[in-house]
Scaffold this active site. Structure first.
Site, mmCIF file in Angstrom:
data_model
loop_
_atom_site.group_PDB
_atom_site.id
_atom_site.type_symbol
_atom_site.label_atom_id
_atom_site.label_comp_id
_atom_site.label_asym_id
_atom_site.label_seq_id
_atom_site.Cartn_x
_atom_site.Cartn_y
_atom_site.Cartn_z
ATOM 1 N N GLU A 1 25.628 -31.519 10.053
ATOM 2 C CA GLU A 1 26.919 -31.552 9.396
ATOM 3 C C GLU A 1 26.741 -31.756 7.900
ATOM 4 O O GLU A 1 25.624 -31.997 7.422
ATOM 5 C CB GLU A 1 27.796 -32.663 10.014
ATOM 6 C CG GLU A 1 28.080 -32.424 11.485
ATOM 7 C CD GLU A 1 28.896 -33.519 12.137
ATOM 8 O OE1 GLU A 1 29.246 -33.363 13.315
ATOM 9 O OE2 GLU A 1 29.193 -34.537 11.476
ATOM 10 N N HIS B 1 39.328 -35.308 5.555
ATOM 11 C CA HIS B 1 38.501 -34.293 6.212
ATOM 12 C C HIS B 1 38.943 -32.918 5.724
ATOM 13 O O HIS B 1 40.148 -32.632 5.682
ATOM 14 C CB HIS B 1 38.641 -34.385 7.730
ATOM 15 C CG HIS B 1 37.529 -33.694 8.460
ATOM 16 N ND1 HIS B 1 37.408 -32.322 8.498
ATOM 17 C CD2 HIS B 1 36.474 -34.182 9.157
ATOM 18 C CE1 HIS B 1 36.326 -31.995 9.196
ATOM 19 N NE2 HIS B 1 35.748 -33.112 9.602
ATOM 20 N N ARG C 1 32.015 -34.259 2.333
ATOM 21 C CA ARG C 1 33.429 -34.025 2.622
ATOM 22 C C ARG C 1 34.333 -34.161 1.403
ATOM 23 O O ARG C 1 35.316 -33.437 1.266
ATOM 24 C CB ARG C 1 33.889 -34.988 3.725
ATOM 25 C CG ARG C 1 33.308 -34.641 5.072
ATOM 26 C CD ARG C 1 33.671 -35.672 6.120
ATOM 27 N NE ARG C 1 33.162 -35.258 7.423
ATOM 28 C CZ ARG C 1 33.237 -35.995 8.518
ATOM 29 N NH1 ARG C 1 33.790 -37.190 8.464
ATOM 30 N NH2 ARG C 1 32.762 -35.559 9.654
ATOM 31 N N HIS D 1 41.423 -38.841 6.941
ATOM 32 C CA HIS D 1 40.496 -38.906 8.072
ATOM 33 C C HIS D 1 39.842 -40.268 8.284
ATOM 34 O O HIS D 1 39.878 -40.812 9.373
ATOM 35 C CB HIS D 1 39.405 -37.851 7.882
ATOM 36 C CG HIS D 1 38.449 -37.731 9.035
ATOM 37 N ND1 HIS D 1 38.867 -37.419 10.312
ATOM 38 C CD2 HIS D 1 37.101 -37.883 9.103
ATOM 39 C CE1 HIS D 1 37.814 -37.366 11.117
ATOM 40 N NE2 HIS D 1 36.743 -37.664 10.411
ATOM 41 N N ARG E 1 31.848 -41.704 3.399
ATOM 42 C CA ARG E 1 31.066 -41.758 4.635
ATOM 43 C C ARG E 1 30.328 -40.448 4.888
ATOM 44 O O ARG E 1 30.915 -39.375 4.807
ATOM 45 C CB ARG E 1 31.982 -42.060 5.824
ATOM 46 C CG ARG E 1 31.262 -42.047 7.176
ATOM 47 C CD ARG E 1 32.211 -42.394 8.292
ATOM 48 N NE ARG E 1 33.230 -41.384 8.492
ATOM 49 C CZ ARG E 1 33.189 -40.454 9.445
ATOM 50 N NH1 ARG E 1 32.158 -40.379 10.253
ATOM 51 N NH2 ARG E 1 34.178 -39.600 9.576
#
Length: 532
Positions: free
Chosen positions: A116, A243, A290, A351, A386
């Site tokens: 990811e 997100h 992100r 998110h 994060r």
């Protein structure tokens, strides 16, 4: 009054794994888990991508994962915490497997590893695209085999029990202790005083402070809000991750998440006209962190005036896509979208909260006998942003550490409950039941509109100052409602969301530079785009 040795507030990966550990170490301890909805309703349940953990030591190592985490967090992470979590990760992951959690494997038995945004190696273990659902299932089955754990669903925590509930008592903010909580039993419409030697807050995030979020409806920041009201230390609330790819909907509320793993497997972001754009913002393009991808989409939507961008999966292997992402594929078909023939419409959505209740490596908060684990905390792991799939790992590692410290404290048994005797039962005398919920609904929508328009992906000094004034008006209206009304979960959630919005705005106004997920255009020192 109900008594327990341990009170766990929340039924996601953090709370459940913690309870299992304490139960195994102390089978005679009484453990109560309270959750405000069904027992399996949590942010954990909706985690699609998986759990980031080093398992393939031929290609990957702890140092790579540590550096990826520090880079994503823009250096605001605590390195000692990052190292601890990542190095303990494999052991905690194995415990999940031992508790019956199934993860996808290759024919030779090795785990299938996804990748990811922000990761330099494939290290995401997963169960198709419903990893959180599978983890929740396994943990709940283990809980049900533990005779000293009682699960109370549809029980809503209103406030913690601390010295400030003792009538007429002066108390020192540095010496606050927790004795349990006032809890609303929704089925019986009664507020109970539940006392405990140790209390764990594992209430997840606060996504519904915004109009659109990937979080379930329960994510209203309850734990952070009632710890803040109890004068516990809370920080870094300005860091809220959006997100990049939630499925676009004309309806506000919870949006369906299109996992970052889809981009990790090759999906491309495009404008409605088919043009790519991520190369203008980051050399990693779709696999940038992100915060970068979300700001890029937000900027392109502002330029074009479109409602959404497209996630192009048309060139992906259809068999592998259906195998890895069956839930996403079925959702697309349900919405009338063929992901192999047309782009999936996506928008950024609120998110994950990186800030929250301050804790140490054992999960201890600034309030004595009060622990906290998971998204409701500021543990130091995530920093300003994060890294994808580090959240489930955080819940496991800190859940373990908090459980071990709890067992140590319970064995020492040095608890002083002198103040507890003077804490009264909940008193509703003079309060009245609201005859309609329109005020609560109206104020909640006003708050969500305010936060979405003024305190979202891109902020400015002017927007934040206006938000501060508007939030104060809503706070005063909600306080008036709270002061004369018999409490309901809806009013309590609104009260908590108002606290959360205050903290986000306050901490945002204190920022002097852009870091990670926080972006104030008045503080920008470099252009948003690296190329025109």
């Amino acid at each position: 009054m109900t008594k327990a040795d341990v009170l766990v507030i929340g039924s996601g990966i953090s709370g459940l794994s913690y309870a299992i550990k304490v139960s195994q170490q102390m089978p005679d301890a009484t453990i109560i888990i309270v959750t405000k909805a069904d027992e399996d309703e949590s942010n954990t349940k909706y985690a699609q991508g998986g759990l980031a953990v080093v398992t393939d030591f031929d290609k990957d190592n702890f140092e790579k994962h540590i550096e990826d985490t520090m880079r994503a967090g823009d250096g605001e992470n605590k390195r000692d915490v990052v190292e601890m979590v990542i190095r303990e990760g494999p052991a905690r992951f194995q415990e999940l497997v031992d508790w019956g959690t199934h993860f996808d494997q290759e024919n030779d038995g090795d785990y299938k590893l996804g990748r990811e945004g922000g990761h330099t190696e494939n290290r995401i273990v997963h169960h198709k695209d419903i990893t959180g659902f599978e983890i929740e299932r396994a943990l709940l089955e283990t809980i049900k085999k533990s005779p000293n754990i009682e699960m109370l669903d549809h029980h809503y925590v209103i406030d913690l029990l601390t010295q400030h509930h003792v009538p007429g008592k002066d108390w020192d903010t540095e010496e606050i202790a927790c004795y349990g909580a006032y809890i609303l039993d929704e089925r019986n419409k009664k507020i109970k005083k539940v006392t405990a030697k140790i209390t764990l807050v594992a209430t997840g995030g606060a996504g519904h402070v915004y109009k659109n979020t990937t979080n379930p409806i329960i994510a209203t920041g309850d734990g952070i809000a009632f710890v803040h009201r109890a004068r516990g230390k809370v920080s870094n609330m300005q860091y809220y991750q959006f997100h990049p790819t939630a499925m676009y909907s004309k309806r506000d509320g919870m949006l369906f998440l299109i996992s970052e793993a889809v981009r990790g497997d090759g999906a491309k972001l495009r404008l409605k006209n088919g043009e790519k754009f991520m190369h203008k913002y980051d050399e990693r393009e779709e696999l940038a962190s992100r915060d970068i991808v979300a700001r890029a989409i937000d900027n392109e939507l502002n330029i074009s005036g479109d409602d959404y961008v497209g996630l192009d999966c048309t060139a992906m292997d259809q068999v592998k896509f259906k195998e890895h992402f069956p839930n996403i594929y079925n959702k697309c078909i349900e919405e009338g979208i063929d992901p192999f023939a047309e782009m999936i419409p996506v928008v950024p959505a609120c998110h994950y909260l990186m800030g929250g209740i301050d804790i140490d490596m054992d999960g201890q908060s600034s309030i004595k006998n009060l622990f906290a684990v998971g998204e409701c905390t500021n543990s130091g792991l995530h920093g300003a942003n994060r890294l994808a799939s580090n959240s489930l790992l955080e819940g496991l590692v800190f859940g373990h550490n908090a459980a071990m410290k709890t067992v140590e404290l319970l064995k020492e048994n040095n608890f002083n409950f002198d103040d507890l005797k003077a804490i009264p039962e909940w008193n509703e005398e003079g309060m009245k039941m609201m005859d309609e919920m329109v005020m609560v609904t109206y104020l909640r929508k006003q708050l969500q509109e305010l936060m979405s328009d003024l305190v979202a992906i891109v902020r400015s000094n002017t927007r934040l100052e206006l938000a501060k004034k508007k939030q104060r008006d809503i706070y005063e209206a909600v306080t008036e409602l709270y002061n004369y009304s018999i409490l309901s979960p809806q009013l309590s959630e609104l009260r908590n969301l108002v606290n959360i919005s205050y903290l986000i705005i306050k901490h945002s106004l204190k920022m002097t530079e852009n870091k990670g997920s926080f972006y104030n255009k008045d503080l920008a020192t470099k252009p948003l785009m690296i190329a025109e």
